[in-house]
Design an enzyme around this catalytic site. Sequence first.
Site, mmCIF file in Angstrom:
data_model
loop_
_atom_site.group_PDB
_atom_site.id
_atom_site.type_symbol
_atom_site.label_atom_id
_atom_site.label_comp_id
_atom_site.label_asym_id
_atom_site.label_seq_id
_atom_site.Cartn_x
_atom_site.Cartn_y
_atom_site.Cartn_z
ATOM 1 N N CYS A 26 0.504 -1.061 -0.087
ATOM 2 C CA CYS A 26 -0.404 0.161 -0.290
ATOM 3 C C CYS A 26 1.135 1.521 0.614
ATOM 4 O O CYS A 26 0.402 2.318 0.206
ATOM 5 C CB CYS A 26 -0.785 0.093 1.204
ATOM 6 S SG CYS A 26 -2.118 -0.910 1.366
ATOM 7 N N CYS A 73 0.224 2.389 6.615
ATOM 8 C CA CYS A 73 0.811 0.635 6.862
ATOM 9 C C CYS A 73 0.876 0.429 5.394
ATOM 10 O O CYS A 73 -0.022 0.836 4.725
ATOM 11 C CB CYS A 73 0.403 0.227 7.684
ATOM 12 S SG CYS A 73 -1.943 0.851 6.849
#
Lengths: 452, 759
Positions: A116, A436
């Site tokens: 991500c 994250c």
Amino acid sequence: MTLVSGWLLYGWSIAVQTKTKKTLAKPNIRNIVVVDGVRTPFLLSGTSYKDLMPHDVARAALTGLLHRTSVPKEVVDYIIFGTVIQEVKTSNVAREAALGAGFSDKTPAHTVTMACISANQAMTTGVGLIASGQCDVVVAGGVELMSDIPIRHSRKMRKLMLDLNKAKSVGQRLSVISKFRLNFLAPELPAVAEFSTSETMGHSADRLAAAFAVSRLEQDEYALRSHSLAKKAQDEGLLSDVVPFKVPGKDTVTKDNGIRPSSLEQMAKLKPAFIRPYGTVTAANSSFLTDGASAMLIMAEEKALAMGYKPKAYLRDFMYVSQDPKDQLLLGPTYATPKVLEKAGLTMNDIDAFEFHEAFSGQILANFKAMDSDWFAQNYMGRKTKIGLPPLEKFNNWGGSLSLGHPFGATGCRLVMAAANRLRKEGGQYGLVAACAAGGQGHAMIVEAYPK
Amino acid sequence: MVACRAIGILGRFSAFRILRSRGYICRNFTESSALLTRTHINYGVKGDVAVIRINSPNSKVNTLNKELHSEFIEVMNEIWASDQIRSAVLISSKPGCFIAGADINMLAACKTPQEVTQISQEAQRTFEKLEKSTKPVVAILQSHGDTLAVSCQYRIATKDRKTVLGTPEVLLGILPGAGGTQRLPKMVGVPAAFDMMLTGRNIRADRAKKMGLVDQLVEPLGPGLKPPEERTIEYLEEVAITFAKGLADKKISPKRDKGLVEKLTAYAMTIPFVRQQVYKKVEEKVRKQTKGLYPAPLKIIDVVKTGIEQGSDAGYLSESQKFGELAMTKESKALMGLYHGQVLCKKNKFGAPQKDVKHLAILGAGLMGAGIAQVSVDKGLKTLLKDATLTGLGRGQQQVFKGLNDKVKKKALTSFERDSIFSNLTGQLDYQGFEKADMVIEAVFEDLSLKHRVLKEVEAVIPDHCVFASNTSALPISEIAAVSKRPEKVIGMHYFSPVDKMQLLEIITTEKTSKDTSASAVAVGLKQGKVIIVVKDGPGFYTTRCLAPMMSEVIRILQEGVDPKKLDSLTTSFGFPVGAATLVDEVGVDVAKHVAEDLGKAFGERFGGGNPELLTQMVSKGFLGRKSGKGFYIYQEGVKNKNLNSDMDSILASLKIPPKSEVSSDEDIQFRLVTSFVNEAVMCLQEGILATPAEGDIGAVFGLGFPPCLGGPFCFVDLYGAQKLVDRLKKYEAAYGKQFTPCQLLADHANSPNKKFYQ
């Protein structure tokens, strides 16, 4: 009590006027600026982009960037894109998208992947190229198309087909074919699961929320906040990084379609999505599968000024962290935030705009609790004290991944542009971007507003 | 070394599973000191849910003893009487443990079956009340579940590898005596219940969920605002409370959906004819596997049958009576003795070593070396595996990988864990990295001069603190240490093959071995998951030495014309997991010959008996046993029933001696083997090779396959009677001479009947 803390917060925001540092410019290091950045509307997967390929969406972001910045194509030294679930045909999607968008075929392009935070990696790779003097102008971006994912034949079937390819005589072919079994046809699906632990991310998020005792209600409330703020931002036209995209054979898409402010009652009705039947993470308090792309023009400051641009922001210190992919999968922001602030010589009070990636409500709230815990700081981060909570009124004010959507490879650029645009709009100086990522990794970066 | 390599093959035989599974008992049954105050159980009320916390003070685990039992009844009565409380949650405040089974000391203290039956009946009554509770009770299982949990309306277990459920009672020669035999068949179906109770096997949480043993699984949590274990318990409680409320409000049904197969099985079991067939088949299988030596499994079948066919009242009664009977059997005493011995052999009596062994180096990547590497890397030890050739090394590395990969196939490891464990292993041909080694274990060929060479080479490259351990099955350690610059750092670590399956480790100390070196070796062995006996140096140490006279007797019996197949069946029916002739084949005839010669030299006539010429001739013909495809039997890939090797006839005929009729009955043949073994074991204690009888029993059962139902040679002397054994020995002595002369210690025990190895 609430009144008092309200006053305190007010007092704080006045104190913010005096920053620890006037600027993060460092002697003998090139200033790197974001000239501008755009993104396609982020759409729920399976909607208007569903018949496209990833490079089509990426191309739309690139042409949008060209249009927005009017940058002469031949000036661009390098193009970098992030992506996560790769389309095998266009594994270097950066190159395919750039060629189609009409960039010079003399401009090299490569693709990076870091779950991500892939777009963050694209940006910081560009920052590295400029800082080291290798390039002056870099386009960084990211793309994800979850409407179509590579579903493969099973390994056994693939092996059979490859063997068949090598077989020369009819006899050899027949002997290969005779090895075929019906179960070879069972397909292999990519999962949003950790390879190392086989745990899906949602499951891990649910456990993380439980570990920090984040309730279902808190999570629903936070998700509702994200959707409400996104809706408000969309209605007020604040999401200026979105460029319209005329999808072939379909209507022009002009805005994100995943923003759905609901009610707590409605959200409370949903069943847990991962840990059934008693978990707390649901479809409504998680980010959804999204299609979309983003792109950003990054330059050495002197180059931008020489070309007559008025940049939007500086890209300053950044930090990558990683930790246990099982129990701390989504705690990247907690670990990265104090480190990047220390590196930059700033404190939480210096930050005017926080832009954190919202993978799950539970993940954001768990990070909040971790950042606000001395016990956690001492036992897991090797710090004497906690870093403290980001003030909510400065946090993801224009919505976040929960509501705007989260095309894995493209979110990083959205976060930076949201921070840059908010700083301009709200008059702040420093923005903090954090995210994250799968693999237990994380990223944070300081964005400094370009003086008006 | 190879000798015991193959002795370890014992572990592969299914009849041996009772033994192999023993490791778990240690975690299921525990002793606890009696406590008089009501401090085991407390409860609080959250809303309308009572949360009962079980926390026996001053003990790592909760055991179901009398105090806990009576307090539990008190608490439950209060809960049942309360208007406010509508449901309850039962949890252990000890992380990773629910109630670790019955207190076996409580059973041991009973003098008559009636006393035991009474204990059982009390527990039955309580659990039945619990089962019939109108207020739902949710049990939380974090490590080991037992009958208490089975009586609850709903069970929640943590989903991790530590959580195992099972009924291990059979491994102690008893049965689940608190209603388990009646409840389990209803809960998981008769076939699955039989499987659980007859094998005592541990069932992992995910499997338990599928079987219906638990209703919900909760994954352990990572760090949050407090230590993970603490928060996990809190979370389990929170989850359990929501289920307790749901059950009380009838929003959740404790019944689960059964799969098609399960429904069909359940249906089939309603047909009396099918049931009879199931009982019959299970009984046949048990008889075949236990050879009638273990009474508990048959009684379990009986009790289950009674419950199903005659109703639960009869079932409960039968359960408590049989429980009482079983607790008084020799077999149960033997198995419980082994359990105690095992607990003892899982402790480091030398204390903690000055320096933890973190880097281990192993010389020789053969079966043993690679096996030792395998049980080390998966415990996180950084391991160097050195061999002389690339082919040898590659074979060893593959062995380690295969061992780990087999665990992946059984889902005991993930492929990722396998890879990260495997990266703890470094294969090499040189001594690079030995300067960091904390311990070197050599597992090179059993040749004294080679071991000397290796020792000198290694001592040139290792740091001062590094321990040098020799894995040998017969070479005296002091002889190996003779060339060492630092004999206080030299020790013997005798592993049994296959190392990953065999639990025993025999550690051999010389006069010069320092206490810290011993502490290090035991610490490493414990880390590797071994049950450890520590013995003094001497020819054959303890295990090989005990086996040798028995092997010599095997040869004599064969010479006397007993068919190898007959001999095998005589030994297995006595309780040995492998027949004596097969054992020689598995060990390797060349190895047996080697050991026989070595120990024959050391002990002279006492180790005589059969003519070693038999082995010599077999070796010369290439009949080395399983490894060469031929020994007493013929071994072929994929052929299950092995045939006798007809080429052996001429060898046996040439060495034939006439049998002595007075000592050649089946029973005599069995006792000639066993008494020679037992006599030698007692002599080892007499000579101080062994420190304790318990270690002797553990070594014999876990390393050599001495019948577990006899509890080991020392336990056997106690239970069978020293006098009777001495009489037997004297009878054989009269026929054969010195090999059967009872040793002094045994004679002493025979002379004073009050003398026991276990008081």
